[in-house]
Design a protein around this motif. Structure first.
Motif, PDB file in Angstrom:
ATOM      1  N   MET A   1       0.835  -1.182   0.000  1.00 13.67           N
ATOM      2  CA  MET A   1       0.000   0.000   0.000  1.00 13.67           C
ATOM      3  C   MET A   1       0.882   1.249   0.000  1.00 13.67           C
ATOM      4  O   MET A   1       1.936   1.270   0.611  1.00 13.67           O
ATOM      5  N   SER A   2       0.387   2.249  -0.631  1.00 14.73           N
ATOM      6  CA  SER A   2       1.104   3.512  -0.715  1.00 14.73           C
ATOM      7  C   SER A   2       1.142   4.206   0.644  1.00 14.73           C
ATOM      8  O   SER A   2       0.263   4.027   1.489  1.00 14.73           O
ATOM      9  N   THR A   3       2.158   5.018   0.838  1.00 17.62           N
ATOM     10  CA  THR A   3       2.296   5.765   2.087  1.00 17.62           C
ATOM     11  C   THR A   3       1.157   6.763   2.246  1.00 17.62           C
ATOM     12  O   THR A   3       0.643   6.952   3.353  1.00 17.62           O
ATOM     13  N   VAL A   4       0.758   7.393   1.154  1.00 16.50           N
ATOM     14  CA  VAL A   4      -0.320   8.379   1.209  1.00 16.50           C
ATOM     15  C   VAL A   4      -1.639   7.708   1.599  1.00 16.50           C
ATOM     16  O   VAL A   4      -2.398   8.239   2.426  1.00 16.50           O
ATOM     17  N   ILE A   5      -1.912   6.562   1.043  1.00 14.27           N
ATOM     18  CA  ILE A   5      -3.151   5.845   1.372  1.00 14.27           C
ATOM     19  C   ILE A   5      -3.135   5.413   2.831  1.00 14.27           C
ATOM     20  O   ILE A   5      -4.123   5.566   3.548  1.00 14.27           O
ATOM     21  N   MET A   6      -1.997   4.898   3.284  1.00 16.25           N
ATOM     22  CA  MET A   6      -1.899   4.467   4.680  1.00 16.25           C
ATOM     23  C   MET A   6      -2.053   5.649   5.630  1.00 16.25           C
ATOM     24  O   MET A   6      -2.761   5.563   6.643  1.00 16.25           O
ATOM     25  N   LEU A   7      -1.425   6.767   5.306  1.00 12.12           N
ATOM     26  CA  LEU A   7      -1.553   7.964   6.141  1.00 12.12           C
ATOM     27  C   LEU A   7      -2.996   8.462   6.158  1.00 12.12           C
ATOM     28  O   LEU A   7      -3.516   8.863   7.213  1.00 12.12           O
ATOM     29  N   SER A   8      -3.661   8.413   5.007  1.00 13.16           N
ATOM     30  CA  SER A   8      -5.064   8.831   4.933  1.00 13.16           C
ATOM     31  C   SER A   8      -5.950   7.945   5.800  1.00 13.16           C
ATOM     32  O   SER A   8      -6.817   8.449   6.530  1.00 13.16           O
ATOM     33  N   LEU A   9      -5.730   6.647   5.750  1.00 13.11           N
ATOM     34  CA  LEU A   9      -6.530   5.724   6.557  1.00 13.11           C
ATOM     35  C   LEU A   9      -6.294   5.930   8.053  1.00 13.11           C
ATOM     36  O   LEU A   9      -7.234   5.892   8.845  1.00 13.11           O
ATOM     37  N   VAL A  10      -5.050   6.172   8.426  1.00  8.91           N
ATOM     38  CA  VAL A  10      -4.743   6.397   9.847  1.00  8.91           C
ATOM     39  C   VAL A  10      -5.395   7.686  10.339  1.00  8.91           C
ATOM     40  O   VAL A  10      -6.007   7.717  11.414  1.00  8.91           O
ATOM     41  N   LEU A  11      -5.273   8.754   9.565  1.00  6.68           N
ATOM     42  CA  LEU A  11      -5.867  10.030   9.977  1.00  6.68           C
ATOM     43  C   LEU A  11      -7.394   9.968  10.026  1.00  6.68           C
ATOM     44  O   LEU A  11      -8.018  10.521  10.935  1.00  6.68           O
ATOM     45  N   MET A  12      -7.993   9.273   9.059  1.00 12.64           N
ATOM     46  CA  MET A  12      -9.448   9.139   9.091  1.00 12.64           C
ATOM     47  C   MET A  12      -9.903   8.250  10.244  1.00 12.64           C
ATOM     48  O   MET A  12     -10.964   8.488  10.825  1.00 12.64           O
ATOM     49  N   SER A  13      -9.107   7.254  10.587  1.00 10.77           N
ATOM     50  CA  SER A  13      -9.440   6.430  11.751  1.00 10.77           C
ATOM     51  C   SER A  13      -9.387   7.250  13.031  1.00 10.77           C
ATOM     52  O   SER A  13     -10.261   7.122  13.900  1.00 10.77           O
ATOM     53  N   LEU A  14      -8.389   8.111  13.147  1.00 12.00           N
ATOM     54  CA  LEU A  14      -8.293   8.995  14.300  1.00 12.00           C
ATOM     55  C   LEU A  14      -9.480   9.957  14.342  1.00 12.00           C
ATOM     56  O   LEU A  14     -10.079  10.180  15.409  1.00 12.00           O
ATOM     57  N   ALA A  15      -9.844  10.496  13.192  1.00 10.13           N
ATOM     58  CA  ALA A  15     -10.996  11.402  13.129  1.00 10.13           C
ATOM     59  C   ALA A  15     -12.285  10.676  13.498  1.00 10.13           C
ATOM     60  O   ALA A  15     -13.155  11.235  14.177  1.00 10.13           O
ATOM     61  N   LEU A  16     -12.428   9.422  13.069  1.00  7.05           N
ATOM     62  CA  LEU A  16     -13.613   8.638  13.435  1.00  7.05           C
ATOM     63  C   LEU A  16     -13.686   8.424  14.941  1.00  7.05           C
ATOM     64  O   LEU A  16     -14.759   8.522  15.534  1.00  7.05           O
ATOM     65  N   CYS A  17     -12.545   8.141  15.551  1.00  5.78           N
ATOM     66  CA  CYS A  17     -12.533   7.942  17.010  1.00  5.78           C
ATOM     67  C   CYS A  17     -12.915   9.220  17.747  1.00  5.78           C
ATOM     68  O   CYS A  17     -13.709   9.185  18.694  1.00  5.78           O
ATOM     69  N   LEU A  18     -12.370  10.343  17.333  1.00  6.78           N
ATOM     70  CA  LEU A  18     -12.696  11.620  17.986  1.00  6.78           C
ATOM     71  C   LEU A  18     -14.156  11.999  17.762  1.00  6.78           C
ATOM     72  O   LEU A  18     -14.818  12.532  18.665  1.00  6.78           O
ATOM     73  N   THR A  19     -14.670  11.725  16.584  1.00  3.81           N
ATOM     74  CA  THR A  19     -16.073  12.009  16.305  1.00  3.81           C
ATOM     75  C   THR A  19     -16.984  11.103  17.121  1.00  3.81           C
ATOM     76  O   THR A  19     -18.041  11.531  17.595  1.00  3.81           O
ATOM     77  N   PHE A  20     -16.566   9.859  17.314  1.00  9.31           N
ATOM     78  CA  PHE A  20     -17.332   8.922  18.132  1.00  9.31           C
ATOM     79  C   PHE A  20     -17.427   9.423  19.578  1.00  9.31           C
ATOM     80  O   PHE A  20     -18.482   9.330  20.211  1.00  9.31           O
ATOM     81  N   ARG A  32     -24.969  16.189  18.760  1.00 11.33           N
ATOM     82  CA  ARG A  32     -24.843  14.767  18.455  1.00 11.33           C
ATOM     83  C   ARG A  32     -25.202  14.464  17.010  1.00 11.33           C
ATOM     84  O   ARG A  32     -24.586  13.617  16.369  1.00 11.33           O
ATOM     85  N   VAL A  33     -26.183  15.160  16.483  1.00 12.41           N
ATOM     86  CA  VAL A  33     -26.575  14.934  15.088  1.00 12.41           C
ATOM     87  C   VAL A  33     -25.489  15.427  14.144  1.00 12.41           C
ATOM     88  O   VAL A  33     -25.185  14.766  13.139  1.00 12.41           O
ATOM     89  N   VAL A  34     -24.875  16.554  14.456  1.00 10.67           N
ATOM     90  CA  VAL A  34     -23.770  17.051  13.632  1.00 10.67           C
ATOM     91  C   VAL A  34     -22.598  16.077  13.694  1.00 10.67           C
ATOM     92  O   VAL A  34     -21.950  15.801  12.674  1.00 10.67           O
ATOM     93  N   ALA A  35     -22.333  15.527  14.869  1.00 16.37           N
ATOM     94  CA  ALA A  35     -21.266  14.533  14.996  1.00 16.37           C
ATOM     95  C   ALA A  35     -21.592  13.279  14.191  1.00 16.37           C
ATOM     96  O   ALA A  35     -20.704  12.683  13.567  1.00 16.37           O
ATOM     97  N   LEU A  36     -22.854  12.877  14.183  1.00 10.91           N
ATOM     98  CA  LEU A  36     -23.249  11.711  13.398  1.00 10.91           C
ATOM     99  C   LEU A  36     -23.101  11.983  11.904  1.00 10.91           C
ATOM    100  O   LEU A  36     -22.660  11.107  11.145  1.00 10.91           O
ATOM    101  N   LEU A  43     -16.722   8.290   7.165  1.00 11.68           N
ATOM    102  CA  LEU A  43     -16.841   6.891   6.785  1.00 11.68           C
ATOM    103  C   LEU A  43     -16.946   6.739   5.266  1.00 11.68           C
ATOM    104  O   LEU A  43     -16.363   5.811   4.687  1.00 11.68           O
ATOM    105  N   VAL A  44     -17.654   7.643   4.611  1.00 12.62           N
ATOM    106  CA  VAL A  44     -17.743   7.616   3.149  1.00 12.62           C
ATOM    107  C   VAL A  44     -16.352   7.841   2.541  1.00 12.62           C
ATOM    108  O   VAL A  44     -15.957   7.150   1.598  1.00 12.62           O
TER     109      VAL A  44
END
Length: 89
Positions: A1-20, A32-36, A43-44
């Motif tokens: 996997m590319s470094t850019v793709i891996m970095l994107s997935l890691v950052l989006m995972s972190l953002a998902l955790c913070l949003t959760f 809560r609705v804005v967070a959802l 996720l998209v």
């Protein structure tokens, strides 16, 4: 996997955790609705990056359907707020 793709997935995972966290600790219902909504948007994007990384174009269809469902949920909540919340009609 590319470094850019891996970095994107890691950052989006972190953002998902913070949003959760915001989803469950939000002080009010609109927060809560804005967070959802943010959760579904991230996720998209996550599914889009996975579709690019795995070269499976059918995952983009899944992302489009999820985005449309999130949009319809936002419209439904806006109508709910416009009418002044729950009522006994």
């Amino acid at each position: 996997m590319s470094t850019v793709i891996m970095l994107s997935l890691v950052l989006m995972s972190l953002a998902l955790c913070l949003t959760f966290v915001r989803l469950f600790r939000g002080p009010s219902l609109p927060d809560r609705v804005v967070a959802l909504e943010l959760f579904s948007s991230i996720l998209v994007g996550f599914i889009g990056v996975v579709a690019i990384a795995s070269d499976v174009p059918s995952l983009l269809d899944v992302a489009i359907v999820m985005a449309l469902m999130a949009f319809m949920a936002a419209i439904g909540f806006a109508r709910f707020l416009e009418r002044g919340g729950p009522r006994d009609d």
